[in-house]
Motif scaffolding. Structure first.
Motif, PDB file in Angstrom:
ATOM      1  N   VAL A   1      14.145  21.067 -20.418  1.00  7.35           N
ATOM      2  CA  VAL A   1      14.838  22.336 -20.201  1.00  7.35           C
ATOM      3  C   VAL A   1      15.505  22.780 -21.496  1.00  7.35           C
ATOM      4  O   VAL A   1      15.432  23.939 -21.908  1.00  7.35           O
ATOM      5  CB  VAL A   1      15.885  22.192 -19.077  1.00  7.35           C
ATOM      6  CG1 VAL A   1      16.664  23.507 -18.898  1.00  7.35           C
ATOM      7  CG2 VAL A   1      15.205  21.789 -17.775  1.00  7.35           C
ATOM      8  N   ARG A   2      16.199  21.822 -22.131  1.00  7.97           N
ATOM      9  CA  ARG A   2      16.794  22.072 -23.439  1.00  7.97           C
ATOM     10  C   ARG A   2      16.831  20.746 -24.182  1.00  7.97           C
ATOM     11  O   ARG A   2      17.244  19.729 -23.631  1.00  7.97           O
ATOM     12  CB  ARG A   2      18.193  22.672 -23.311  1.00  7.97           C
ATOM     13  CG  ARG A   2      18.809  23.075 -24.642  1.00  7.97           C
ATOM     14  CD  ARG A   2      20.130  23.762 -24.401  1.00  7.97           C
ATOM     15  NE  ARG A   2      19.941  25.074 -23.799  1.00  7.97           N
ATOM     16  CZ  ARG A   2      19.807  26.211 -24.474  1.00  7.97           C
ATOM     17  NH1 ARG A   2      19.823  26.183 -25.795  1.00  7.97           N
ATOM     18  NH2 ARG A   2      19.675  27.358 -23.852  1.00  7.97           N
TER      19      ARG A   2
ATOM     20  N   MET B   1      19.390  17.563 -23.801  1.00 12.66           N
ATOM     21  CA  MET B   1      20.328  17.793 -22.698  1.00 12.66           C
ATOM     22  C   MET B   1      20.436  16.555 -21.807  1.00 12.66           C
ATOM     23  O   MET B   1      19.440  15.896 -21.493  1.00 12.66           O
ATOM     24  CB  MET B   1      19.875  18.998 -21.865  1.00 12.66           C
ATOM     25  CG  MET B   1      20.773  19.267 -20.652  1.00 12.66           C
ATOM     26  SD  MET B   1      20.178  20.655 -19.674  1.00 12.66           S
ATOM     27  CE  MET B   1      20.649  22.017 -20.736  1.00 12.66           C
TER      28      MET B   1
ATOM     29  N   ARG C   1      21.702  21.060  -8.324  1.00  8.30           N
ATOM     30  CA  ARG C   1      22.461  21.685  -9.395  1.00  8.30           C
ATOM     31  C   ARG C   1      23.099  20.573 -10.218  1.00  8.30           C
ATOM     32  O   ARG C   1      23.733  19.665  -9.677  1.00  8.30           O
ATOM     33  CB  ARG C   1      23.552  22.597  -8.839  1.00  8.30           C
ATOM     34  CG  ARG C   1      23.015  23.846  -8.189  1.00  8.30           C
ATOM     35  CD  ARG C   1      24.125  24.780  -7.781  1.00  8.30           C
ATOM     36  NE  ARG C   1      23.624  25.811  -6.889  1.00  8.30           N
ATOM     37  CZ  ARG C   1      24.279  26.244  -5.815  1.00  8.30           C
ATOM     38  NH1 ARG C   1      25.462  25.736  -5.526  1.00  8.30           N
ATOM     39  NH2 ARG C   1      23.772  27.195  -5.061  1.00  8.30           N
TER      40      ARG C   1
ATOM     41  N   ARG D   1      26.793  23.508 -19.631  1.00 12.18           N
ATOM     42  CA  ARG D   1      25.659  24.224 -19.039  1.00 12.18           C
ATOM     43  C   ARG D   1      25.431  23.749 -17.601  1.00 12.18           C
ATOM     44  O   ARG D   1      25.610  22.572 -17.287  1.00 12.18           O
ATOM     45  CB  ARG D   1      24.397  24.028 -19.857  1.00 12.18           C
ATOM     46  CG  ARG D   1      24.482  24.612 -21.258  1.00 12.18           C
ATOM     47  CD  ARG D   1      23.142  24.517 -21.960  1.00 12.18           C
ATOM     48  NE  ARG D   1      23.196  25.084 -23.309  1.00 12.18           N
ATOM     49  CZ  ARG D   1      23.501  24.377 -24.405  1.00 12.18           C
ATOM     50  NH1 ARG D   1      23.773  23.091 -24.306  1.00 12.18           N
ATOM     51  NH2 ARG D   1      23.541  24.968 -25.591  1.00 12.18           N
TER      52      ARG D   1
ATOM     53  N   VAL E   1      22.487  23.534 -14.703  1.00 13.15           N
ATOM     54  CA  VAL E   1      21.033  23.591 -14.540  1.00 13.15           C
ATOM     55  C   VAL E   1      20.690  23.490 -13.058  1.00 13.15           C
ATOM     56  O   VAL E   1      21.305  22.727 -12.306  1.00 13.15           O
ATOM     57  CB  VAL E   1      20.357  22.433 -15.306  1.00 13.15           C
ATOM     58  CG1 VAL E   1      18.848  22.465 -15.104  1.00 13.15           C
ATOM     59  CG2 VAL E   1      20.712  22.497 -16.785  1.00 13.15           C
TER      60      VAL E   1
ATOM     61  N   LYS F   1      16.091  25.080 -14.797  1.00 11.06           N
ATOM     62  CA  LYS F   1      16.494  26.174 -15.672  1.00 11.06           C
ATOM     63  C   LYS F   1      18.024  26.245 -15.722  1.00 11.06           C
ATOM     64  O   LYS F   1      18.721  25.841 -14.786  1.00 11.06           O
ATOM     65  CB  LYS F   1      15.938  27.507 -15.177  1.00 11.06           C
ATOM     66  CG  LYS F   1      16.405  27.883 -13.784  1.00 11.06           C
ATOM     67  CD  LYS F   1      15.801  29.214 -13.347  1.00 11.06           C
ATOM     68  CE  LYS F   1      16.272  29.566 -11.926  1.00 11.06           C
ATOM     69  NZ  LYS F   1      15.718  30.869 -11.463  1.00 11.06           N
ATOM     70  N   VAL F   2      18.556  26.762 -16.825  1.00  7.56           N
ATOM     71  CA  VAL F   2      19.999  26.948 -16.979  1.00  7.56           C
ATOM     72  C   VAL F   2      20.398  28.194 -16.214  1.00  7.56           C
ATOM     73  O   VAL F   2      19.827  29.270 -16.408  1.00  7.56           O
ATOM     74  CB  VAL F   2      20.382  27.072 -18.467  1.00  7.56           C
ATOM     75  CG1 VAL F   2      21.881  27.352 -18.600  1.00  7.56           C
ATOM     76  CG2 VAL F   2      20.006  25.807 -19.225  1.00  7.56           C
TER      77      VAL F   2
ATOM     78  N   GLN G   1      27.062  29.010 -17.489  1.00 10.28           N
ATOM     79  CA  GLN G   1      27.757  28.382 -18.602  1.00 10.28           C
ATOM     80  C   GLN G   1      29.247  28.344 -18.260  1.00 10.28           C
ATOM     81  O   GLN G   1      29.831  29.357 -17.883  1.00 10.28           O
ATOM     82  CB  GLN G   1      27.541  29.171 -19.892  1.00 10.28           C
ATOM     83  CG  GLN G   1      28.287  28.633 -21.093  1.00 10.28           C
ATOM     84  CD  GLN G   1      27.688  27.334 -21.618  1.00 10.28           C
ATOM     85  OE1 GLN G   1      26.476  27.222 -21.778  1.00 10.28           O
ATOM     86  NE2 GLN G   1      28.556  26.363 -21.897  1.00 10.28           N
TER      87      GLN G   1
END
Length: 523
Positions: A315-316, A319, A332, A339, A341, A351-352, A355
């Motif tokens: 995803v990132r 992370m 979640r 963040r 996700v 997905k994010v 924030q």
């Protein structure tokens, strides 16, 4: 003559006790409403009275004193004696079989192949006559007894006799030697002149090995004497009887591992204590090798293979997750750098979605952010229930019925723990000293309702849709009933570094958050 005893002991109810005990020349089948201590006393009483007043009086006395169902089989020389009130099925070599008509009578001489099947009322309640006619194996009848509720409280034994037949050599020539009379010759009476002469002999030399042999023989005699003395001491100390008791308890524990794991674990603790007492004594090595496997079965230990559901690093880059909740068919995750996700359970895609703002506390359950409050000490965990937000502090649970107004939920402040779960009541995992010494606290409407000690843990999970409590820690997930009783555990490598957990009992899934990855196992 050889006598083998197959023992069949069913699951015992609360306050019930039953056993088959083999003294060597006396087999006792006994059951009554009482504990193990009273059982040992009853067995000792039978043995003592047998030598003093006779077998029938011994059995009658124990039946009266303990209110027990008792049956005994005693071997006296070449005869077998049956006493007590238990029904006994007799099978003789050649196929002849039937019920023993009268108790307390001699069953003739011991024959090769003679088999006695003795049991209490509950034993014969689940073992029909047609079955005992064809089955003479304790494991087969044991499966019948342990296979249903009717076998609860059943106690029985299968006693088999085998005669040792010695081959007799019928070759008379090996036994009888006929000596022929010597014939006297005519010169037998004539005295002949004797001539004496001497042949020089080589002097004998005594080898040094004679002395060595004597020393070896002496060592053998001394060692044999020491071994015999040790054997006598062993018998006097009752070690053989202790080993027999350990074996019987272990056999019972194995049979109950899947049927009554609580009782099986109790028996295994007694067996382990007995093994520790007899450490180094022959006769218990096999039990020492098996006991851990049986204990795992009784403990409900499962070692599943975990499957990777998602890698947050996709995803990132880099992370990792810190906390995880389930909501609306997705997971979640509160990740690093604030963040949030969301991962679909069916697709496995992440997905994010949010924030966390600076100076705010993010609540995953209803996706709201609360301003940091100076009245907090150290928020350890957050949960949502019925639209309200609950924060676990060091000595208080704060409830937010709106985003900014907080109320004290507990009726009085007290030391709390590090993880929280809500199913209407609030459950808190508390480990004041270390992760090894922990307890679970249950609060209902702000009042502590229950506290139970557990092995250890880092995270607790339950919900209004789960029937059990789940505790993650020390590389495993422990499962408890909400009444406090231990039930089972899952052990797998991915649990060692996990920081979050969700149990979905409806779909029989367990999800674990471990660093950058979310793992899935079947319940």
């Amino acid at each position: 003559m050889e006598m083998s005893v197959g023992k069949i002991v069913g699951q015992m109810g609360e306050g019930e006790w039953g056993q088959v005990h083999n003294f060597g020349d006396l087999v006792v089948v006994i059951s009554f409403a009482g504990g193990a201590e009273a059982g040992r006393e009853a067995l000792t009483r039978i043995r003592e009275l047998q030598h003093g007043e006779g077998l029938e009086k011994a059995v009658t006395a124990v039946m009266g004193e303990f209110g027990a169902e008792v049956g005994v089989v005693a071997v006296v020389a070449t005869r077998v004696f049956v006493a007590g009130k238990l029904k006994t099925w007799v099978r003789r070599n050649g196929g002849k079989q039937g019920w023993l008509a009268n108790q307390g009578v001699l069953v003739s001489n011991i024959e090769d192949g003679l088999t006695l099947t003795m049991g209490n009322e509950r034993f014969w309640g689940c073992v029909p006559e047609g079955m005992v006619r064809t089955m003479t194996d304790a494991e087969e009848l044991g499966a019948v007894v342990h296979g249903g509720e009717r076998g609860r409280g059943a106690v029985g034994a299968i006693i088999k006799f085998k005669l040792q037949i010695t081959n007799i050599n019928s070759n008379l020539n090996d036994k009888i030697q006929i000596q022929k009379p010597e014939r006297t010759q005519w010169w037998g009476g004539v005295r002949m002149p004797s001539i004496k002469y001497q042949v020089p002999r080589t002097p004998k030399i005594k080898p040094i090995w004679a002395g060595v042999g004597f020393l070896v023989l002496f060592a053998i005699l001394v060692g044999g004497g020491a071994m015999w003395k040790k054997e006598i001491e062993r018998r006097r100390s009752g070690i053989d009887e202790k080993i027999e008791t350990i074996k019987q308890k272990f056999d019972e524990a194995k049979g109950l591992a899947g049927l009554n794991p609580v009782r099986s674990r109790e028996l295994l603790d007694e067996v382990q204590s007995g093994i520790s007492e007899l450490r180094g004594i022959k006769g218990i090595a096999e039990i020492e090798n098996e006991i851990e496997g049986v204990r795992e079965e009784a403990m409900g230990v499962r070692r599943p293979e975990a499957e990777e559901l998602v890698d947050l690093g996709l995803v990132r880059d880099g992370m990792t997750g810190e906390k995880m909740v389930m909501a609306e068919g997705s997971l979640r995750i509160l990740a690093d750098e604030g963040r949030v996700v969301e991962v679909g359970l069916k697709s496995g895609n992440g997905k994010v979605v949010a924030q966390v703002s600076e100076g705010k506390l993010y609540v995953l359950g209803n996706q709201v952010q609360i301003p940091i409050d100076k009245g907090w000490k150290e928020i350890k965990d957050t949960e949502t229930w019925a639209g309200n937000i609950y924060l676990l502090d060091t000595d208080e649970i704060w409830v937010y019925r709106s985003n900014e107004k907080k109320d004290e939920w507990l009726d009085e402040k007290q030391d709390l723990g590090k993880s929280m779960a809500i199913d209407g009541s609030i459950w808190i995992l508390k480990c004041p000293i270390s992760n090894v010494q922990c307890s679970i606290l249950k609060f209902t409407r702000g009042v502590k309702e229950m506290e139970m000690e557990i092995e250890g843990g880092d995270v607790i999970y339950t919900s209004d849709e789960t029937d059990k409590l789940y505790v993650l820690g020390e590389g495993k997930v422990m499962v408890y009933k909400k009444t406090g009783e231990y039930e089972s555990q899952y052990i797998f490598d991915q649990a060692k570094e996990a920081t979050g957990m969700i149990a979905d009992e409806q779909n029989e899934k367990l999800y674990l958050l471990s660093g950058a990855k979310i793992w899935e196992i079947g319940l």
